[in-house]
Design a protein around this motif. Structure first.
Motif, PDB file in Angstrom:
ATOM      1  N   ALA A   1      38.565  41.465  32.781  1.00  0.00           N
ATOM      2  CA  ALA A   1      37.648  42.578  32.999  1.00  0.00           C
ATOM      3  C   ALA A   1      37.014  42.532  34.386  1.00  0.00           C
ATOM      4  CB  ALA A   1      36.557  42.582  31.933  1.00  0.00           C
ATOM      5  N   ARG A   2      36.992  41.350  35.006  1.00  0.00           N
ATOM      6  CA  ARG A   2      36.392  41.201  36.336  1.00  0.00           C
ATOM      7  C   ARG A   2      37.431  41.057  37.451  1.00  0.00           C
ATOM      8  NH1 ARG A   2      31.321  40.035  37.243  1.00  0.00           N
ATOM      9  NH2 ARG A   2      31.942  41.152  39.143  1.00  0.00           N
ATOM     10  N   LEU A   3      38.698  40.998  37.101  1.00  0.00           N
ATOM     11  CA  LEU A   3      39.747  40.851  38.111  1.00  0.00           C
ATOM     12  C   LEU A   3      40.314  42.209  38.515  1.00  0.00           C
ATOM     13  CD1 LEU A   3      41.998  37.853  36.949  1.00  0.00           C
ATOM     14  CD2 LEU A   3      40.546  37.949  38.988  1.00  0.00           C
TER      15      LEU A   3
ATOM     16  N   ILE B   1      37.300  32.738  40.187  1.00  0.00           N
ATOM     17  CA  ILE B   1      38.238  32.767  39.067  1.00  0.00           C
ATOM     18  C   ILE B   1      39.560  32.184  39.548  1.00  0.00           C
ATOM     19  CG2 ILE B   1      39.557  34.265  37.515  1.00  0.00           C
ATOM     20  CD1 ILE B   1      37.254  36.320  37.802  1.00  0.00           C
ATOM     21  N   ALA B   2      40.114  31.234  38.795  1.00  0.00           N
ATOM     22  CA  ALA B   2      41.445  30.709  39.108  1.00  0.00           C
ATOM     23  C   ALA B   2      42.481  31.739  38.697  1.00  0.00           C
ATOM     24  CB  ALA B   2      41.675  29.389  38.374  1.00  0.00           C
ATOM     25  N   VAL B   3      43.361  32.107  39.630  1.00  0.00           N
ATOM     26  CA  VAL B   3      44.366  33.129  39.354  1.00  0.00           C
ATOM     27  C   VAL B   3      45.761  32.573  39.596  1.00  0.00           C
ATOM     28  CG1 VAL B   3      42.789  35.010  39.930  1.00  0.00           C
ATOM     29  CG2 VAL B   3      44.297  34.070  41.709  1.00  0.00           C
ATOM     30  N   LYS B   4      46.740  33.276  39.039  1.00  0.00           N
ATOM     31  CA  LYS B   4      48.129  32.921  39.300  1.00  0.00           C
ATOM     32  C   LYS B   4      48.458  33.269  40.749  1.00  0.00           C
ATOM     33  CE  LYS B   4      49.679  33.842  34.547  1.00  0.00           C
ATOM     34  NZ  LYS B   4      50.538  34.703  33.713  1.00  0.00           N
TER      35      LYS B   4
ATOM     36  N   SER C   1      24.352  34.598  38.907  1.00  0.00           N
ATOM     37  CA  SER C   1      24.201  34.382  37.467  1.00  0.00           C
ATOM     38  C   SER C   1      24.793  35.532  36.668  1.00  0.00           C
ATOM     39  CB  SER C   1      22.725  34.196  37.116  1.00  0.00           C
ATOM     40  OG  SER C   1      22.277  32.921  37.504  1.00  0.00           O
ATOM     41  N   ASP C   2      24.605  36.760  37.157  1.00  0.00           N
ATOM     42  CA  ASP C   2      25.191  37.918  36.471  1.00  0.00           C
ATOM     43  C   ASP C   2      26.719  37.816  36.449  1.00  0.00           C
ATOM     44  OD1 ASP C   2      22.681  38.937  36.053  1.00  0.00           O
ATOM     45  OD2 ASP C   2      22.794  40.433  37.658  1.00  0.00           O
ATOM     46  N   ASP C   3      27.295  37.432  37.591  1.00  0.00           N
ATOM     47  CA  ASP C   3      28.757  37.294  37.644  1.00  0.00           C
ATOM     48  C   ASP C   3      29.243  36.209  36.692  1.00  0.00           C
ATOM     49  OD1 ASP C   3      29.335  39.315  39.451  1.00  0.00           O
ATOM     50  OD2 ASP C   3      29.123  38.030  41.210  1.00  0.00           O
ATOM     51  N   LEU C   4      28.545  35.070  36.659  1.00  0.00           N
ATOM     52  CA  LEU C   4      28.968  33.984  35.778  1.00  0.00           C
ATOM     53  C   LEU C   4      28.824  34.382  34.313  1.00  0.00           C
ATOM     54  CD1 LEU C   4      30.089  31.148  35.641  1.00  0.00           C
ATOM     55  CD2 LEU C   4      27.742  30.268  35.709  1.00  0.00           C
TER      56      LEU C   4
END
Length: 309
Positions: A93-95, A133-136, A272-275
């Motif tokens: 949802a955040r990517l 975020i860890a991504v491929k 904090s909102d992002d986390l």
């Protein structure tokens, strides 16, 4: 480490792609404009050596912040990183549509909170924090077991950053305009030594956005060049995808899987909102590098395919 955040003799104004920013007068940027005298920097007691940089010549490139030399050298760095499990649904949802989460198991991905202290670097002292975020990897087929292992070892990470506050104007302008990172300037304290790791990111009202208080994991020394990790970050600049490579020369670092003695405080603010939006379940790893170096390359265009539904 002694702080060099206070300008030595006031500040001077420099132009970065039409943006005027103040930098410490007599600091590394004022003196060298990204073309450092490595012999002089090697005499700084906070710098353990410069051999890592001698093998990495700088090149001049055009960029949104004007002509600049790349990579940006960081001669004395300390970092802390909390890696957490989070639901893939919340991560997606955040990517951006083109990126996919790196999953440890179906339905669970990896997110992180990071803190950085750059005591000696080409653009002078500053601190930084990130929610990522860890991504491929882009243009990558199916990921095997070794991709995940190397990611957890911080050897070859690929990421998308949601928030990246910094403590200095030049870091903000270069990071936002030149690299496409979501950077803003705030009060940001980071202190990392062999015993304690502390960090505090302030929000717009001066209160706590995010804070960390932790025991530093036992450190292991590495000869320069023996352990070099990489982080590839994906951003958009003027609507086009770019990848940015950051190489880290690890000199003293340690890892723990225990959360004992690790306290992360979420307050009110963008980090904090992002986390919270990622709905992290639990911390699975805490990495601290009390001594290291880094080379941050300018972004290069990259092609990224939309992920499958």
């Amino acid at each position: 480490m002694p702080s060099s955040s206070s300008p030595q003799k006031g500040t001077v104004k420099v132009d970065l792609g039409g943006r005027e920013v103040a930098v410490p007068k007599g600091g590394l940027y004022d003196r060298y404009r990204m073309a450092p005298d490595l012999d002089a920097i090697a005499r700084d007691p906070r710098v353990s050596g410069v051999d890592f940089f001698r093998k990495m010549p700088k090149v001049k490139v055009d960029s949104p912040i004007g002509p600049t030399l790349t990579p940006n050298f960081y001669y004395a760095v300390s970092t802390a990183r909390l890696t957490m499990l989070a639901p893939s649904r919340a991560i997606r949802a955040r990517l951006p549509e083109e990126l996919s989460p790196l999953e440890v198991t179906p339905g669970l991905g990896l997110v992180s909170v990071m803190f950085f202290r750059y005591d000696v670097c080409d653009i002078d002292f500053y601190t930084e924090a990130a929610v990522g975020i860890a991504v491929k990897p882009a243009r990558h087929g199916r990921l095997g077991f070794f991709d995940l292992v190397s990611g957890l070892k911080n050897e070859h990470l690929h990421s998308h950053v949601l928030s990246l506050p910094v403590s200095s104007d030049i870091a903000q302008v270069r990071g936002h305009d030149g690299y496409g990172f979501p950077k803003w300037v705030t009060d940001l304290d980071v202190s990392i030594d062999r015993r304690r790791t502390t960090a505090r990111v302030a929000n717009d009202s001066g209160g706590v956005d995010l804070a960390l208080l932790a025991n530093t994991p036992e450190q292991t020394a590495h000869p320069s060049g023996e352990r070099v990790g990489s982080l590839t970050s994906y951003t958009t600049i003027d609507g086009a995808w770019h990848s940015t490579l950051n190489q880290t020369n690890v000199l003293n670092a340690g890892t723990t899987r225990s959360t004992k003695g690790v306290a992360l405080q979420l307050g009110e603010g963008r980090m904090s909102d992002d986390l919270r939006s990622l709905k992290p379940k639990r911390t699975i790893q805490f990495d601290v590098m009390t001594e290291g170096q880094a080379a941050l390359h300018m972004p290069v265009p990259t092609s990224i395919q939309s992920r499958s539904k």
